[in-house]
Design a protein around this motif. Structure first.
Motif, PDB file in Angstrom:
ATOM      1  N   MET A 223      -4.293   6.865   7.184  1.00 56.05           N
ATOM      2  CA  MET A 223      -4.154   6.312   6.041  1.00 56.05           C
ATOM      3  C   MET A 223      -3.617   4.690   5.946  1.00 56.05           C
ATOM      4  O   MET A 223      -4.539   3.887   5.222  1.00 56.05           O
ATOM      5  CB  MET A 223      -3.282   6.948   5.036  1.00 56.05           C
ATOM      6  CG  MET A 223      -3.523   6.768   3.517  1.00 56.05           C
ATOM      7  SD  MET A 223      -5.147   7.166   3.045  1.00 56.05           S
ATOM      8  CE  MET A 223      -5.212   6.355   1.450  1.00 56.05           C
TER       9      MET A 223
ATOM     10  N   GLN B 200      -6.533   2.885   7.215  1.00 52.04           N
ATOM     11  CA  GLN B 200      -7.735   2.549   6.321  1.00 52.04           C
ATOM     12  C   GLN B 200      -7.263   1.535   5.214  1.00 52.04           C
ATOM     13  O   GLN B 200      -7.978   0.835   4.759  1.00 52.04           O
ATOM     14  CB  GLN B 200      -8.036   3.975   5.456  1.00 52.04           C
ATOM     15  CG  GLN B 200      -8.714   3.601   4.213  1.00 52.04           C
ATOM     16  CD  GLN B 200      -9.601   4.847   3.746  1.00 52.04           C
ATOM     17  OE1 GLN B 200      -9.860   5.625   4.655  1.00 52.04           O
ATOM     18  NE2 GLN B 200     -10.554   4.754   2.778  1.00 52.04           N
ATOM     19  N   LEU B 201      -6.123   1.543   4.814  1.00 48.53           N
ATOM     20  CA  LEU B 201      -5.588   0.575   3.804  1.00 48.53           C
ATOM     21  C   LEU B 201      -5.329  -0.810   4.375  1.00 48.53           C
ATOM     22  O   LEU B 201      -5.185  -1.603   3.472  1.00 48.53           O
ATOM     23  CB  LEU B 201      -4.131   1.004   3.141  1.00 48.53           C
ATOM     24  CG  LEU B 201      -4.511   2.275   2.412  1.00 48.53           C
ATOM     25  CD1 LEU B 201      -2.984   2.859   2.198  1.00 48.53           C
ATOM     26  CD2 LEU B 201      -4.996   1.726   0.937  1.00 48.53           C
ATOM     27  N   THR B 202      -5.085  -1.085   5.622  1.00 48.42           N
ATOM     28  CA  THR B 202      -4.777  -2.310   5.935  1.00 48.42           C
ATOM     29  C   THR B 202      -6.072  -3.322   6.395  1.00 48.42           C
ATOM     30  O   THR B 202      -7.038  -2.603   6.659  1.00 48.42           O
ATOM     31  CB  THR B 202      -3.872  -2.349   7.053  1.00 48.42           C
ATOM     32  OG1 THR B 202      -3.534  -3.888   7.617  1.00 48.42           O
ATOM     33  CG2 THR B 202      -4.729  -1.765   8.638  1.00 48.42           C
ATOM     34  N   ASP B 203      -5.752  -4.695   6.041  1.00 51.56           N
ATOM     35  CA  ASP B 203      -6.721  -5.616   6.323  1.00 51.56           C
ATOM     36  C   ASP B 203      -6.389  -6.145   7.830  1.00 51.56           C
ATOM     37  O   ASP B 203      -7.149  -6.720   8.387  1.00 51.56           O
ATOM     38  CB  ASP B 203      -6.574  -6.648   5.302  1.00 51.56           C
ATOM     39  CG  ASP B 203      -7.294  -6.351   3.933  1.00 51.56           C
ATOM     40  OD1 ASP B 203      -8.223  -5.529   3.880  1.00 51.56           O
ATOM     41  OD2 ASP B 203      -6.634  -6.876   3.008  1.00 51.56           O
TER      42      ASP B 203
ATOM     43  N   SER C 150       0.631  -1.284   0.174  1.00 50.21           N
ATOM     44  CA  SER C 150      -0.064   0.047  -0.172  1.00 50.21           C
ATOM     45  C   SER C 150       1.019   1.183   0.109  1.00 50.21           C
ATOM     46  O   SER C 150       2.024   1.234   0.662  1.00 50.21           O
ATOM     47  CB  SER C 150      -1.017  -0.111   1.248  1.00 50.21           C
ATOM     48  OG  SER C 150      -1.750  -1.237   1.288  1.00 50.21           O
ATOM     49  N   THR C 151       0.531   2.280  -0.812  1.00 51.49           N
ATOM     50  CA  THR C 151       1.139   3.553  -0.685  1.00 51.49           C
ATOM     51  C   THR C 151       0.447   4.529   0.354  1.00 51.49           C
ATOM     52  O   THR C 151      -0.779   4.610   0.492  1.00 51.49           O
ATOM     53  CB  THR C 151       1.368   4.122  -2.024  1.00 51.49           C
ATOM     54  OG1 THR C 151      -0.052   4.174  -2.587  1.00 51.49           O
ATOM     55  CG2 THR C 151       2.161   3.138  -3.011  1.00 51.49           C
TER      56      THR C 151
END
Lengths: 287, 1023
Positions: A201, A204-207, A165-166
């Motif tokens: 951020m 938000q991006l991680t599972d 993820s960036t």
């Protein structure tokens, strides 16, 4: 994936000595007052901690005065499992630093992937290891002055097992300046506003779920966590002098062996504890 | 030829075989290609016609062993054959057999029932295939039916052989009724596989664009695959995040097979190390312990572990394989899954899209939510709890995001998909994944609330939570199954006893299915954590416009409109049906619409009054209206369809608006309309053209509307002399609601098109606010309508008895009947939004037409009258633009062209229609009205029904209304044809084609009006 195991189980560390040119302004920028002798001392302490306390096998690459920033070995490679991605640092002159590293990596039987080769230089991809946070489950790549999207793509293409993820880097010049791993599922994060933005951020991006250890001083956000083969949790962190308010936070970590390690000189140059070493787990166990 | 004694006998026998037997057969002769074996059980429909029909296909070809998925074949091919598209394989076998069959088709029957013989089996298989193909080509035919129904002799069921490619690469032929639903086939496959935990799986097929689609279990197979072959693949649909929680090894085994496909095809990217590790587990599971004697270096080459397999990888795999010594196949599968599940792309269903800035991205739908990738990088992620609504509109896909802590407002993120089908596909996948992984039970379709046309879609299967519960109840000895390996090397590696538990399993299975079915219907879904229960809105979409405009849509409550930020989805009519002359076809149609009906019926209870209705009620005329059904029908029927069906479609379309407000009295009237008895067969409206057409037959009007994407054609047919016209604006309605009042004719194509293309899914139910909106129409219009109605009716009741089959919906039926007796004026039907039936004088049906741009007409331009101007005037209803209170979404331009109405068909040239690409245009051609519509006495509405058919890009909605007026009966057929497609479609040509076809289909009718409504992409964007 076989290579997925809790973060922190390292067996080797690759470091590179402090060159005489330490602190020398690389691009004619303003000179920063640094104490090279002190830097070398701090470097020595760090090596000692990694070798004697943590018990890692240390591989030291001799310093080369030709590369004033070569001590920041973290930048020139991203290693996960048995794969090492030789990065393409933003500064042209740093790209030759990896030469010595390649030899060491091949001695370790690492699968070396050349980012420069893949991109042919034309892709314009840049990536520095200090913008990469590997959590054991996924990669976060900070898009910064030093690292661009293309660089992140190459990384994603190299480590295909993992989500990459960036995230924007806020509150620091590099991702690792504002955060680092503090345990298998713990991320140490700076308390600054910018860092919080990056943190949001990432959340938000991680599972996955991570505990966030929030430290009041930005400098304290960069630590080195290693879980020794004896299953002891070690955390190398800046000293009380550098981050007086954050020590208490570290002390909350249960059953950790805290190793205060100074890196004040490196900090002056934008470096941190993690900048000094590439951590490797050479003990692959697939089962 | 068909059915000769021999063949029948054979056929009968075969079907009786249990799946186990089939398996055994396959096992017994591994050399035989699986596909062939698979075809055995099926009856050979020998149809000479078929054979002859496809001589071209009979190309002599030598059997190609490589193409067969037989184990041996696989080995040689490194398992590649598994990944070959099934049709490829089939094709070959097909061609092989053909030559034999075609010359002597009669042979088949005489063949001894030696099923073991590959050759004969092949023949049978081929024949079937032929039949299939033919059927597909011809669409429906009854021709072979007699011969084909070996299973149920005496019944006239048409059977079709479905070829299902299983995960191990083998083919499973399964015979199903032609109108069977997806669930039936899926159950058959699961039964064959002895699979109980089947909720994770599904059947997929390739659509004409070669895109993988999931077969909806609740819908007819035929309607889903359209013109594609009856070729399916059994796949994992929902990848369990934790495979170790699966109850049975067989389930895990199937999941492993799927993942191996995913990996070797590159869909699931892995690093070298992971490829090696997973490969080694595969070997362990399929071959058992590494045996130095038996396993030479090349043993591994039979497997495909990675998209590009290097020697280095094989060496690594072999090395790791050795280290797994002692591991049972089941354990190896578990290890395989434990590693595979950690892969970041595990269970992520990727779709190409562009973000709002036109940057290429990928949308990844997975158990946890929606992932956004740019190249390989994850750039954003929306977990299900953060998503409030999922919707699509044309080729745009939207998600509404729950506001963050610091934010006050919800935000909407839009993505652009390559086409509307892709948008719909990703939307559906999202709805399904959300429901499966996030909810404890499927959301209950708010049936009562809205009628959705076919597309009202939601996941109706069990959720993961439910399937886990159900799985916990599985108590059967572990079923014996063979891993691919075992087929290869004949030894059984599994610890499980090789006992066939099939019977037991089956029982359980059936129980499960039942349970599943029940679940589907269960009501309330509880959202696990979030309050949101997604709603799917499809039909409703029309949202704003529709809602406001359409007063009447009764049943639909779904809100069309967007709330809050409003993304609306408009639903297109999903339902399309073809009208055929034959009863069978009609039946089919009915079946297809069954869903709609259901919803419709449910909805029906609520009376909805349109404004129109209300108004009508107020007027004297209204009170009188009734349908005269009885007498008229047959004659008409002969012309058209013998059967009447109710098409719920109209309702569905109308879905958007639910007019709560309407007076009850109005309701009664309306209800009939909604239920329309489909009787007439309007011949098919549906054209094969790619677009969707919906046609309504109105007395003599044809309206063709082309929306950028849509073309609507309405035909009005006059029966005898008279004319009643009933129009519906079915699909359109929702969107277009605006038209509602006018009764009839107008269909704003645009609305329709939209409706099909749009859908919303709200995690939370909010239903409709629409009702409020629904009612806005101009009073004036209503009045006009009323007048019109009066005029028409009286004339012809006697002539044409109308038959309705009311069966479907009692309520409606009742109403209709009542109406008959009353026989006063017209009825209004609203299909969709507002189909109103207005009894007009025959010719004039046109007059009624108005087009209101579906989307609210912010800008509507008045129609230009090309030919005859008269029409508008006469009807009193000049085409009017109705403005909805809601903000117009799309700019619409309407052009109306009227022709003098002649009994003959007027020719309409598409060229005449100006098409503006950038905006929405509506063009109407009308025939001049001959009679004064307004003054006439009220006609009696005999019947009204709407039929919708859907093909690839075309949705055809046919609305047929019969009205008696003064002894004359008028049949009005409105066809709405919605052509949806990318810009490359030649709309003019499509329109011309549609009109031409409509004429051909109803030679005795004239085209009185053509409305072309065109919307371009630019227009669609909400402004």
């Amino acid at each position: 994936m076989a290579s997925v195991c809790p973060y922190g189980a390292f067996t080797h560390a690759i470091v590179r000595g402090i060159p005489e040119s330490f602190g020398k302004p690389a691009e004619g920028g303003e000179a920063i007052e640094t104490d090279m002798a002190r830097a070398q001392r701090q470097f020595g302490v760090l090596m000692g901690a990694l070798r004697q306390k943590v018990g890692l096998q240390l591989m030291e690459i001799p310093a080369d005065a030709e590369f004033p920033e070569s001590w920041r070995i973290e930048d020139v490679a991203v290693i996960q499992g048995d794969t090492a991605l030789i990065t393409r640092p933003f500064k042209e002159q740093r790209r030759a630093e990896a030469e010595a590293l390649r030899q060491v990596l091949s001695e370790l039987n690492m699968n070396v992937v050349e980012m420069g080769v893949e991109e042919g230089g034309s892709g314009g991809a840049t990536l520095e290891g200090s913008d990469v946070l590997f959590t054991g489950k996924e990669f976060f790549v900070g898009i910064s002055k030093h690292t661009n999207h293309r660089g992140a793509e190459v990384l994603a293409d190299t480590f295909r097992d993992f989500a990459v993820s960036t995230v924007p880097v806020c509150g620091g010049s590099r991702l690792k300046n504002i955060c680092s791993m503090g345990g298998p599922e713990t991320i140490i994060f700076s308390n600054s506003e910018g860092a919080k933005k990056t943190l949001r951020m990432m959340e938000q991006l991680t599972d996955n779920h991570y505990d966030v250890l929030s430290v009041p001083e930005t400098v304290a956000a960069n630590c080195v966590y290693v879980r020794s083969p004896a299953k002891v949790d070690f955390l190398l962190h800046p000293t009380v002098d550098e981050c007086p308010d954050s020590i208490a936070v570290f002390q909350k970590l249960p059953d950790y062996t805290l190793l205060p390690t100074a890196c004040s000189e490196a900090s002056k140059l934008g470096g941190a504890l993690s900048s000094f070493c590439l951590l490797i787990n050479r003990k692959f166990n697939y089962f | 030829m068909t059915t000769e004694g021999g063949s029948e006998a054979e056929v009968k026998k075969e079907p009786e075989k249990s799946p186990e037997e089939q398996q055994e057969e396959q096992q017994s002769d591994p050399s035989e290609s699986a596909p062939n074996a698979g075809t055995e059980p099926q009856p050979a429909p020998d149809n000479q016609e078929n054979v002859e029909a496809e001589p071209a296909e009979a190309e002599p070809a030598s059997p190609d062993p490589t193409s067969t998925p037989s184990p041996s074949g696989q080995k040689k091919e490194k398992g590649i054959s598994r990944f070959l598209p099934p049709w490829l394989k089939r094709q070959k076998s097909h061609s092989q057999a053909e030559p034999k069959d075609s010359p002597a088709p009669s042979d088949t029957p005489t063949q001894p029932p030696t099923q073991e013989e590959p050759v004969k089996e092949e023949k049978e298989g081929d024949l079937e295939e032929e039949v299939q193909q033919q059927e597909e080509q011809k669409g429906e035919e009854q021709a072979d039916s007699a011969g084909v129904s070996p299973l149920k002799v005496g019944k006239k069921m048409k059977l079709v052989v479905c070829h299902v490619t299983l995960l191990d690469g083998s083919q499973f032929p399964c015979e199903v009724e032609k109108r069977a639903k997806g669930q039936y086939l899926f159950s058959k496959v699961c039964e064959h596989l002895n699979l109980l935990e089947k909720d994770y799986f599904g059947l997929s097929f390739k659509d004409n664009a070669d895109q993988k689609c999931w077969l909806d279990p609740t819908k007819e197979i035929k309607r889903q695959i359209r013109n594609s072959q009856w070729q399916f693949a059994f796949n994992v649909k929902f990848y369990p995040p934790d495979p170790s929680q699966l109850m049975e090894d067989i389930t895990r085994y199937l999941l492993c097979l799927q993942l191996r496909q995913d990996i070797s095809s590159g869909r699931l990217p892995c690093s070298f190390v992971t490829h090696a590790l997973l490969g080694s587990y595969t070997l362990q599971a399929e071959l058992g312990d590494h045996d130095p004697d038996e396993h030479r270096l090349d043993y591994i080459s039979d497997f495909q572990f990675a998209p590009t397999q290097t020697k280095e990888l094989e060496v690594k795999v072999a090395e790791l394989h050795k280290s797994h010594k002692g591991m049972t196949p089941a354990q190896a599968d578990i290890q395989f899954l434990e590693n595979a599940k950690k892969l970041s792309m595990y269970g992520v269903d990727l779709h190409h899209a562009k973000d709002s800035e036109g940057v290429d991205i990928m949308l990844g739908v997975c158990a946890n939510g929606l992932l956004i990738y740019k190249d390989r990088l994850r750039i954003n992620r929306f977990a299900w709890p953060k998503i409030l609504k999922i919707s699509y509109k044309r080729c745009n896909f939207y998600i509404k995001i729950r506001p963050g802590e610091a934010e006050q407002f919800e935000s909407t993120v839009g993505f652009k998909l390559p086409n509307h089908r892709a948008a719909k596909r990703v939307w559906k996948v999202c709805v399904e994944h959300h429901t499966f992984f996030r909810l404890t039970s499927p959301e209950q379709p708010a049936k009562s609330k809205f009628l959705t046309l076919g597309s009202k879609f939601r996941y109706s299967g069990r959720t993961q939570a439910q399937t886990r519960q159900a799985s916990a109840l599985i108590h059967r000895p572990p079923p014996y199954f063979q891993r691919t390996s075992s087929k290869r090397s004949s030894r059984s590696l599994d610890g499980a006893p090789a006992v066939s538990v099939s019977d037991h399993a089956h029982l359980l299975d059936s129980a499960h299915t039942l349970g599943a079915g029940d679940n589907g219907r269960d009501s309330a879904l509880e959202l696990s954590s979030d309050s949101k229960s997604p709603q799917v809105e499809e039909g409703a979409e029309p949202g704003e416009g529709a809602a406001s405009a359409v007063p009447a849509e009764p049943a639909l409550e779904r809100k069309l409109r967007v709330q809050g930020e409003n993304i609306y989805v408009r639903h297109s009519n999903l339902m399309l049906e073809d009208l055929d002359k034959t009863q069978e076809e009609v039946l089919k149609h009915q079946a297809s619409i069954s869903e709609l009906k259901r919803s419709f019926m449910e909805a029906a209870p609520e009376p909805r009054a349109n404004q129109w209705d209300k108004r009508l009620t107020g007027s004297p005329a209204t009170s009188l209206r009734q349908l005269a059904q009885g007498s008229l029908e047959e004659e008409l029927a002969s012309l058209f369809l013998s059967k009447a069906c109710f098409s719920v479609l109209a309702d569905a379309r109308s879905t958007a608006a639910s007019p709560p407000e309407s007076a009850l009295s109005a309701v009664s009237e309306k209800s009939p309309t909604r239920l329309e008895s489909a009787l007439s067969d309007s011949r098919d409206l549906s054209k094969s053209t790619e677009d969707e057409q919906s046609s309504g037959l109105n007395g003599q009007l044809e309206v063709v509307e082309v929306v950028e994407e849509t073309v609507v054609i309405e035909e009005v047919i006059k029966a005898a002399r008279s004319k009643n016209s009933i129009s519906e604006g079915p699909a359109a309605d929702a969107t277009a609601t605006e038209r509602a009042p006018e009764a009839k004719d107008e269909r704003s194509a645009s609305s329709d098109s939209e409706s099909e293309e749009e859908a919303e899914y709200h995690p939370q139910l909010s239903v409709s606010t629409d009702s409020a909106h629904l009612i806005r129409e101009d009073p004036e219009e209503e009045e006009q309508e009323v007048e019109l109605n009066r005029d028409t009716t009286p004339t012809n009741q006697e002539q044409h008895p109308i038959r309705e089959d009311v069966t479907a919906e009692p309520a409606s039926a009742a109403v209709q009947r009542e109406e008959q007796t009353v026989a006063q004026q017209h009825e209004e039907e609203e299909s969709g939004d507002k189909v109103l039936v207005i009894p007009d004088k025959a010719p004039n049906g046109h007059s009624h037409d108005r087009e209101t741009p579906p989307t609210l007409c912010t800008e509507e331009e008045e129609p230009c009258v090309v030919n005859g101007d008269t029409s508008h005037v006469d009807g009193e209803r000049a085409p009017q633009v109705i403005c909805c209170s809601e903000p117009p979404v799309v700019k619409t331009e309407m052009v109306t062209i009227s022709d003098t109405f002649a009994a003959q068909k007027t020719e309409i040239t598409t060229k005449e229609v100006p098409i503006v690409h950038t905006e929405t245009k509506t063009i109407t051609y009308e025939a001049a009205q001959q009679d004064g519509n307004g003054d006439g006495e009220p006609g009696v509405l005999m019947t009204a029904h709407t039929i919708t058919s859907e093909s690839l890009c075309t949705t055809t909605t046919t609305h047929i209304t019969k009205t008696l007026k003064g002894g004359l009966s008028e049949t009005r057929i409105e066809k709405r044809i919605v052509i949806t497609g990318d810009s490359d479609i030649d709309h003019d040509e499509a329109l011309a084609q549609a009109i031409k076809e409509a004429k051909e289909q109803h030679p005795d009718m004239s085209v009185t009006r053509v409305v072309v409504h065109k919307e371009t992409e630019l227009a669609d964007e909400d402004e």
